[in-house]
Motif scaffolding. Structure first.
Motif, PDB file in Angstrom:
ATOM      1  N   SER A 101       0.829  -1.212   0.000  1.00 19.65           N
ATOM      2  CA  SER A 101       0.000   0.000   0.000  1.00 19.65           C
ATOM      3  C   SER A 101       0.859   1.256   0.000  1.00 19.65           C
ATOM      4  N   THR A 102       1.981   1.223   0.703  1.00 22.13           N
ATOM      5  CA  THR A 102       2.881   2.379   0.697  1.00 22.13           C
ATOM      6  C   THR A 102       3.516   2.556  -0.673  1.00 22.13           C
ATOM      7  N   LEU A 103       3.874   1.452  -1.327  1.00 17.89           N
ATOM      8  CA  LEU A 103       4.424   1.525  -2.680  1.00 17.89           C
ATOM      9  C   LEU A 103       3.381   2.065  -3.657  1.00 17.89           C
ATOM     10  N   LEU A 104       2.166   1.554  -3.581  1.00 17.30           N
ATOM     11  CA  LEU A 104       1.113   1.965  -4.512  1.00 17.30           C
ATOM     12  C   LEU A 104       0.669   3.411  -4.297  1.00 17.30           C
ATOM     13  N   CYS A 105       0.830   3.923  -3.080  1.00 19.02           N
ATOM     14  CA  CYS A 105       0.403   5.297  -2.821  1.00 19.02           C
ATOM     15  C   CYS A 105       1.270   6.304  -3.552  1.00 19.02           C
ATOM     16  N   LEU A 106       2.427   5.869  -4.067  1.00 14.22           N
ATOM     17  CA  LEU A 106       3.233   6.740  -4.923  1.00 14.22           C
ATOM     18  C   LEU A 106       2.452   7.155  -6.165  1.00 14.22           C
ATOM     19  N   ALA A 107       1.504   6.313  -6.579  1.00 22.28           N
ATOM     20  CA  ALA A 107       0.662   6.639  -7.729  1.00 22.28           C
ATOM     21  C   ALA A 107      -0.688   7.197  -7.316  1.00 22.28           C
ATOM     22  N   THR A 108      -1.280   6.656  -6.226  1.00 24.20           N
ATOM     23  CA  THR A 108      -2.648   7.051  -5.877  1.00 24.20           C
ATOM     24  C   THR A 108      -2.725   8.448  -5.260  1.00 24.20           C
ATOM     25  N   ILE A 109      -1.743   8.833  -4.469  1.00 20.42           N
ATOM     26  CA  ILE A 109      -1.789  10.168  -3.853  1.00 20.42           C
ATOM     27  C   ILE A 109      -1.699  11.264  -4.914  1.00 20.42           C
ATOM     28  N   PRO A 110      -0.762  11.192  -5.882  1.00 20.66           N
ATOM     29  CA  PRO A 110      -0.787  12.199  -6.959  1.00 20.66           C
ATOM     30  C   PRO A 110      -2.092  12.188  -7.753  1.00 20.66           C
ATOM     31  N   LEU A 111      -2.701  11.002  -7.951  1.00 20.04           N
ATOM     32  CA  LEU A 111      -3.977  10.925  -8.679  1.00 20.04           C
ATOM     33  C   LEU A 111      -5.087  11.659  -7.912  1.00 20.04           C
ATOM     34  N   LEU A 112      -5.176  11.408  -6.617  1.00 19.78           N
ATOM     35  CA  LEU A 112      -6.187  12.084  -5.814  1.00 19.78           C
ATOM     36  C   LEU A 112      -5.916  13.581  -5.714  1.00 19.78           C
ATOM     37  N   ASP A 113      -4.639  13.939  -5.675  1.00 21.02           N
ATOM     38  CA  ASP A 113      -4.295  15.363  -5.667  1.00 21.02           C
ATOM     39  C   ASP A 113      -4.796  16.050  -6.949  1.00 21.02           C
ATOM     40  N   PHE A 114      -4.640  15.360  -8.065  1.00 21.04           N
ATOM     41  CA  PHE A 114      -5.105  15.900  -9.347  1.00 21.04           C
ATOM     42  C   PHE A 114      -6.632  16.032  -9.371  1.00 21.04           C
ATOM     43  N   LEU A 115      -7.328  15.082  -8.746  1.00 22.01           N
ATOM     44  CA  LEU A 115      -8.790  15.086  -8.785  1.00 22.01           C
ATOM     45  C   LEU A 115      -9.404  16.095  -7.812  1.00 22.01           C
ATOM     46  N   PHE A 116      -8.818  16.241  -6.620  1.00 18.95           N
ATOM     47  CA  PHE A 116      -9.492  16.985  -5.559  1.00 18.95           C
ATOM     48  C   PHE A 116      -8.758  18.218  -5.048  1.00 18.95           C
ATOM     49  N   PHE A 117      -7.431  18.213  -5.015  1.00 18.40           N
ATOM     50  CA  PHE A 117      -6.719  19.240  -4.268  1.00 18.40           C
ATOM     51  C   PHE A 117      -6.279  20.413  -5.161  1.00 18.40           C
TER      52      PHE A 117
END
Length: 305
Positions: free
Chosen positions: A289-305
């Motif tokens: 999950s920590t490895l995959l969050c390298l991709a998911t956190i930037p994706l969520l940042d693009f969608l919401f932040f």
């Protein structure tokens, strides 16, 4: 978002995981030493971090948001707990494995990674919300979380397994926060100093436990990917859809969603090791999950932040 700053903060955790991995593979950390480090973390470093994180300056503006933030946090944990019961009921796994999977679903890494990542993405103003969001985590991880991990192993819920230094520290820290008492120097500095050792030592333990796995098992199985996908994407997307209907303070909304989107809490490994359940499975969940969050956190940042 400063992408490289976020990437650097996450990669730094993997550097320490790698050091733990190499130390175990080359004999610097054996099983006894790893268990000792975990015991120190659960009973000394984590309680110190819990109390020091609750030493928040009480301004009038900050106090107006306390109830809202705690309400959002507790609502998330209640919802995540109920979802985890349903999901893990249908998940093919042993009783011990289901306990670890439930813990992985319910508890995100709101402290070790949540604080630095929120500061980078949302700015220093978000830290008050982040610390408040950590209060229910500190209370529930050592009560509900311990029961999720150890309850079935014991055959029935044992109140004695809930009597931990972590729970005592959470209650004490919350009391000091509510009465507005600030621990004087040098005691506050000592707690902060000890608490800061938690993250690197926790990552060393994760790496050391992963080193006991054959290389083919480091990636885990499809169940770990399913839990990771729910933790990193499904939960934050649902949280944003629901909270945006009720939460008017945008910084509180984004802080909550970002914390819910954090990977599996490192406490999963520490408590699994402490209570002698499936620490290997917990390590796989934290690692992936920590490895995959390298991709998911930037994706969520693009969608919401």
């Amino acid at each position: 978002m400063d992408f490289f700053a976020v990437l650097a903060s996450i990669l730094s955790l993997f550097v320490v995981i790698g050091l733990g991995f190499l130390a175990r593979r080359h004999g610097l950390l054996d099983a006894g030493r790893v268990h000792t480090i975990s015991h120190i973390l659960v009973n000394i470093a984590l309680p110190a971090l819990t109390i020091s994180s609750m030493q928040v300056p009480d301004t009038s503006q900050a106090m107006t948001m306390v109830d809202s933030t705690l309400a959002v946090a507790f609502a998330y944990y209640i919802g995540a707990f109920l979802v985890s019961l349903v999901v893990c009921h249908f998940l093919p796994a042993t009783g011990t494995e289901k306990g670890v999977f439930r813990f992985m679903l319910v508890f995100p890494n709101v402290g070790f990674m949540g604080i630095p990542v929120a500061e980078v993405i949302l700015g220093p103003g978000s830290l008050f919300y982040v610390i408040l969001f950590n209060l229910p985590f500190n209370l529930l991880a050592f009560t509900l979380g311990v029961w999720l991990l150890a309850g079935e192993k014991a055959g029935r819920p044992d109140p004695r397994v809930l009597l931990t230094p972590g729970l005592a520290a959470s209650i004490l820290g919350l009391f000091l926060f509510l009465v507005g008492y600030h621990i004087p120097y040098p005691a506050d500095a000592t707690l902060d100093w000890i608490g800061k050792a938690t993250t690197p030592l926790a990552m060393l333990v994760v790496g050391a436990l992963l080193a006991t796995l054959p290389s083919a098992r480091l990636a885990g199985d499809w169940r770990v990917y399913l839990i990771s996908a729910m933790r990193l994407l499904v939960f934050p997307l649902i949280a944003f859809a629901i909270l945006s209907l009720f939460v008017t303070d945008r910084l509180l909304l984004l802080s909550s969603v970002l914390l819910i989107a954090m990977p599996v809490a490192a406490n999963t490994v520490l408590l699994s090791e402490e209570y002698e359940v499936d620490a290997t499975l917990a390590s796989q969940g934290v690692f992936l999950s920590t490895l995959l969050c390298l991709a998911t956190i930037p994706l969520l940042d693009f969608l919401f932040f």
